[in-house]
Every structure is written in structure tokens, then in C-alpha cells.
Motif scaffolding. Structure first.
Motif, short mmCIF file in Angstrom:
data_model
loop_
_atom_site.label_atom_id
_atom_site.label_comp_id
_atom_site.label_asym_id
_atom_site.label_seq_id
_atom_site.Cartn_x
_atom_site.Cartn_y
_atom_site.Cartn_z
N PRO A 46 49.22 66.56 29.66
CA PRO A 46 49.12 67.86 30.32
C PRO A 46 47.67 68.21 30.63
N SER A 82 53.95 75.24 36.95
CA SER A 82 54.76 74.02 36.86
C SER A 82 55.58 73.72 38.11
N ASN A 83 55.63 74.65 39.08
CA ASN A 83 56.42 74.40 40.29
C ASN A 83 55.94 75.29 41.43
N ASP A 112 50.59 71.71 37.67
CA ASP A 112 50.25 70.69 36.68
C ASP A 112 51.50 70.28 35.92
N VAL A 113 51.99 69.10 36.24
CA VAL A 113 53.15 68.55 35.52
C VAL A 113 52.81 67.15 35.01
N ARG A 134 46.43 71.36 27.61
CA ARG A 134 45.83 71.46 28.95
C ARG A 134 44.35 71.83 28.85
#
Length: 564
Positions: free
Chosen positions: A524, A501-502, A519-520, A413
Motif C-alpha cells: 500500500p 481506492s476507486n 492507490d490500490v 501507506r
């Protein structure tokens, strides 16, 4: 069942079983399966099982493996992709191949070869392994860093050069070599033009029709038909089967069916190419290898040394830094799988000699086995050179010229975010607490320092107070929560962003005053980067275009890596 069929199937069953074991052993040893297949061929030869290898069925299947390799290579040659990377492909690539060819040519002349075999050896050994290097780049997540992008572009040019070399090698049997080469090149150019026309006028409509049937077996049969028909047609006009297969792959490169065709062909290619490498290993003269093993080691060392030096020289001409040139030099220092194809041709073996061909093939196999170690050494040396440069330049270690974005963590990332910021001309300052990840990031050309942002004492030395945004690429909730009071009290102007992530995770961070960015993406960091760029007021249309390009590149890299 007919006894003749059983007698034909039996040896193949044995070879397939041994091939699986060789591939598994190679994976366990962290080396290329090619090395395992070559060793298996040597073992079969030593065990006096040559009759299996010499059977007509085996030879045919092994040759089809090379045909499928070239077809798959043609699938990679999207004209759009070539245009996008034209500078590296047609600028850097030719210079790298030329330097390596000249260096290896001179070395071959120095050890006693005459000009023609020395030229063939130089050009053949100048090529590097697309299969091995592509996998290494993917495994080390270097697809978007300068070293990975440039290495991939150079490999594309080398693959084109390999096609030309195959034409030349197949022309060596004639009495007048250069007229034969010229005629072959003319035929090749005409065949390429016809291929483009066929791709536009026939292949796309035909596969539109096949796709409507929704029958997987029909699609597979059509893909194999194109491979074999293209090879046969090329053979009928005096060109090689392999060139025809390559052109057959090119017909799909610009169509939406390319990924599906690649998937259909991949199992056949891997299986049959494995048989080809087994046959190459079995063709090596064991007595000669036992007698000449010091020579094999010396030749391998010579190939590696010359290619490292010539690769670095060509990189410096293109104004690469010394650390970047060094890393690229080591990464492309091995021989190519095409060397086995070219050096196994009867015309080439006649020119070079069976003994010389066997020594060189064994040396190339050794360079492939050493590639992971060479790449690691190059990366380590590049990292050391870059760290030394940073230490001698205090401006790079202090926050005097304040970058607006602080990146915490230089994993995948963090690298994607750094790439995005640099693409839009925005500076960054990166901190990484994992020493291994830090070393790899620095070696790959990223600017980063060692430190743990969970330790609030580090915030002042790195100038966190003067920056606009701090992006935590791999956050830990407890650490972020513990630092909330300190951050609000001492750095009120610093916007803290955490990649999550969620939505549930996002809400937890929002409650403690850290702005979440979901960020998924693949790769990445893509969505995180877009979020940060919008905060920095970058034009949204430019961000969307950048995202689209990155996703397309990631998909292409994934396809290339899977096919390698």
C-alpha cells in the motif's frame, strides 16, 4: 489392506492429528509452531509413546523434513538478490555472527566446556531464527524499514553460515577434524560450481518441457525428484543430504519456476519438518529437564543477553544509531531452528554430551517462545530512545527547516511514502493521531509527531502554511469536507491530497477541493508515492525504476514469508 501397512499408518495418523493440535495451540498462544511441536514431542515421551517416534518410517520422514527445509532455503538464494544486498549480507552479517560466536564461545568456556564443544555451541547459538523473525517482520510491516531490511540480510548470511556449520558438524566423526573440514569445503565449492552449471544447462530446459504438459502432478513429482536426487548425489560424494538439498534449491533460484516449485514443496516441508521437531522434543531427557530446569532458564537468559549485547555492538560498528541497534539487537536475540538440526547430529551430541545438548535445545526452544516479547521490548526501548532524542533537539520538533511534504497518518501507506521521499532525498514531516502507530513508526526510525489534523488548531504549530503538499494516507470524507473552508481560506498554497481506492471515491474528494490519488497497490502507498513524486517534479524514469524495485522486493518478501 495389509496389516503391516495399517500398523505403519496408524501412528502417523495419531501424530498428524496431534501435530495439528500443537500448531493450533501455538497460534493461539502467539508463539512459533516449532515450540508447540517440541512440547508435543516431550508429551509423547512422557506418555511412554517413544516407540512411535523411534520407528524407522518416522525417522526417515523427519530427516526428509530437514532436507526440504534446506531445499527451500536454497530457493531463496537468488544471486541477483545477494548482489543487491551484498554490503549487509557479506559485511554486517559476518560481523554479527563473529561477535555472537565469540561471546557465546567465551561463555561456554566459562561454564566448563572445552574449546571444541564451546566453539560448536558458540557458532550454533550465534544463528537466529529465519522462520520466526521473517514472520515477525512481515506481521509488523517492517519489510522496507532499515531494521527489517538489515535483519533479513543478516539472516541470509546466517543461513549460508548454517550450511557451512552443517558441513563442519558432519566432519567431526573423523580422526583428523581440520583436514576433513577442508576436504568437505573443497567438495562443497565444487558441488556449488556444478550446481550453477546444471541450473543453466539442464534444470531450466527440463522444467520448460514439464511446464508444457500443464500437469500439476508432473510438476510436483519433478520438484520432489530434484530435492531427493540432489541430496542423494551429495551423499554419494561424501557430503550431507542437507547440503545437496540446498544446492538443489539453488538450481531453481534464478529460474521463473522458483515460486511454483516453492508452492509445490511448501506443504511437504511444513508437514515433515513438524515431525522432525516432534522427534527433537521426544529425544529430550525429561528426568534431566525436571532436575535441571533452572539451568535451562539460565542458559536461555545467557543466550538472549549475550546476543543482544553483541548484536548492538556489531550494529554500532556499522554506524547505526543506538535506538536502531537496540531494536535489531532484541529482534535477533533468539536461537535458530538450525540449532535443533545441528545439536541432534550424533557427531555433535558425542562432542557436547547428551545432557548438555538437551539443556541447550530446551533453552533454544525457550528463546523462540520469547521472541515476540523480546522484539516488542526492543521496539519499545528504541521508541523511547528516539522520543528522548527528539525532545532534546528542538529543531526536530519545530518547522524551522520546512519539509515540503506533510504526511498525515503513518500506517503502511504513510511509511511507503516516507520511504519514497527519503529515497529521492526529499524531506517530510509526519503527523499521526494513533498513539500505538506513532510509537511503532518512531521505533522503526521514522520521524513523526503526535497530533490530529482534523483539529485545525494544530495546523499552525506544525507549519502547514509553509509546506507544498499535505498527503492524507487514510482519509475520512466527513473530516476532509469539514476542513475544506478553513484550508482554502488560511492555506491557499497547500495542495491537499487524499489516498482513495476507486474512481467514485475520487470524484467525491475532487468536488470538495481535495486532490485524489487512487492507490490500490501492494505494498500500500506505492501508487500514492509515485503520484506525489511526480507532483514534486522527480524524473519519471527514476520513479518507474523505484516502483519496479519496490514491487519486486514486496513479491520476494511475500515469498520468503510464506516459505518461512
Amino acid at each position: 489392506m495389509d496389516a503391516a501397512v495399517l500398523s505403519a499408518i496408524g501412528p502417523l495418523v495419531i501424530l498428524l492429528a496431534l501435530g495439528v493440535l500443537a500448531a493450533l495451540a501455538s497460534h493461539g498462544a502467539r508463539t512459533s509452531p516449532i515450540v508447540g511441536y517440541l512440547l508435543l514431542g516431550l508429551i509423547l515421551s512422557a506418555a511412554d509413546l517413544r516407540p512411535i517416534i523411534d520407528s524407522h518410517l518416522f525417522e526417515t520422514l523427519a530427516e526428509l523434513g530437514v532436507v526440504l527445509l534446506l531445499f527451500d532455503l536454497g530457493l531463496q538464494f537468488s544471486l541477483t538478490h545477494i548482489r543487491e544486498h551484498a554490503r549487509d549480507i557479506f559485511g554486517f552479517g559476518p560481523v554479527q555472527v563473529l561477535f555472537a560466536t565469540v561471546g557465546l564461545l567465551l561463555a561456554s568456556l566459562a561454564i566448563g566446556f572445552s574449546f571444541l564443544p564451546a566453539m560448536i555451541l558458540g557458532a550454533t547459538l550465534a544463528l537466529s531464527s529465519t522462520a520466526v523473525v521473517a514472520r515477525l517482520i512481515a506481521a509488523r510491516h517492517q519489510q522496507n524499514c532499515p531494521v527489517g531490511l538489515t535483519a533479513t540480510a543478516i539472516l541470509i548470511f546466517q543461513d549460508l553460515a548454517a550450511i557451512l556449520l552443517l558441513i563442519v558438524a558432519n566432519s567431526l566423526g573423523g580422526a583428523a577434524v581440520f583436514p576433513a573440514i577442508g576436504l568437505a569445503l573443497l567438495k562443497g565449492a565444487l558441488a556449488f560450481g556444478v550446481t550453477i552449471a546444471i541450473a543453466k544447462l539442464a534444470v531450466r530446459p527440463l522444467f520448460d518441457l514439464v511446464a508444457r504438459t500443464r500437469a500439476d502432478e508432473v510438476f510436483t513429482a519433478m520438484a520432489l525428484f530434484v530435492v531427493l536426487a540432489a541430496g542423494w548425489a551429495a551423499g554419494q560424494i561424501g557430503l550431507s543430504l542437507t547440503l545437496g538439498a540446498f544446492l538443489g534449491g539453488v538450481t531453481f533460484a534464478e529460474t521463473p519456476y522458483r515460486p511454483t516449485v516453492q508452492v509445490e514443496i511448501k506443504p511437504f516441508k511444513g508437514l515433515l519438518l513438524g515431525l522432525f521437531f516432534i522427534s527433537v522434543g521426544a529425544a529430550l531427557d525429561l528426568h534431566m529437564l525436571a532436575r535441571e530446569w533452572p539451568q535451562v532458564i539460565l542458559v536461555a537468559a545467557g543466550i538472549i543477553l549475550i546476543k543482544i549485547l553483541t548484536n548492538i555492538a556489531s550494529s554500532l560498528i556499522f554506524r547505526w544509531s543506538v535506538p536502531g541497534s537496540t531494536q535489531l539487537g532484541f529482534l535477533l536475540a533468539q536461537g535458530s531452528e538450525f540449532a535443533f538440526v545441528i545439536l541432534s547430529l550424533p557427531t555433535v551430541r558425542k562432542v557436547i554430551g547428551d545432557g548438555g545438548s538437551s539443556v541447550v535445545i530446551a533453552a533454544v526452544a525457550l528463546t523462540l517462545a520469547l521472541t515476540p516479547l523480546l522484539a516488542s521490548a526492543g521496539r519499545s526501548i528504541a521508541g523511547s530512545l528516539r522520543r528522548r532524542k527528539i525532545k532534546t533537539n528542538e529543531a526536530e520538533m519545530t518547522p524551522h527547516a520546512v519539509a515540503p511534504v506533510l504526511i498525515v497518518g503513518m500506517g503502511r501507506r504513510g511509511r511507503t511514502l516516507a520511504d519514497a521521499l527519503l529515497h529521492f532525498g526529499i524531506d517530510y514531516y509526519a503527523v499521526e493521531r494513533d498513539h500505538q502507530r506513532l510509537s511503532e513508526a518512531i521505533a522503526d526510525g521514522y520521524s513523526a509527531v503526535f497530533g490530529d489534523m482534523a483539529d485545525s488548531r494544530l495546523w499552525t504549530p506544525i507549519g502547514a502554511r509553509d509546506r507544498q503538499i499535505s498527503v492524507i494516507t487514510a482519509p475520512t470524507f466527513d473530516e476532509s469536507q469539514d476542513l475544506t473552508h478553513y484550508a482554502h481560506a488560511t492555506h491557499p498554497g497547500l495542495k491537499r491530497i487524499a489516498a482513495v481506492s476507486n474512481s467514485q471515491e475520487a470524484e467525491r474528494y475532487r468536488r470538495i477541493g481535495v486532490e485524489p490519488a487512487i492507490d490500490v497497490s501492494e505494498p500500500p502507498g506505492l501508487e500514492l508515492s509515485a503520484y506525489v513524486l511526480r507532483l514534486l517534479k522527480v524524473d519519471n524514469a527514476a520513479i518507474v525504476a523505484w516502483e519496479k524495485g519496490q514491487r519486486a522486493r514486496a513479491a520476494q518478501i511475500a515469498e520468503t514469508t510464506a516459505a518461512a
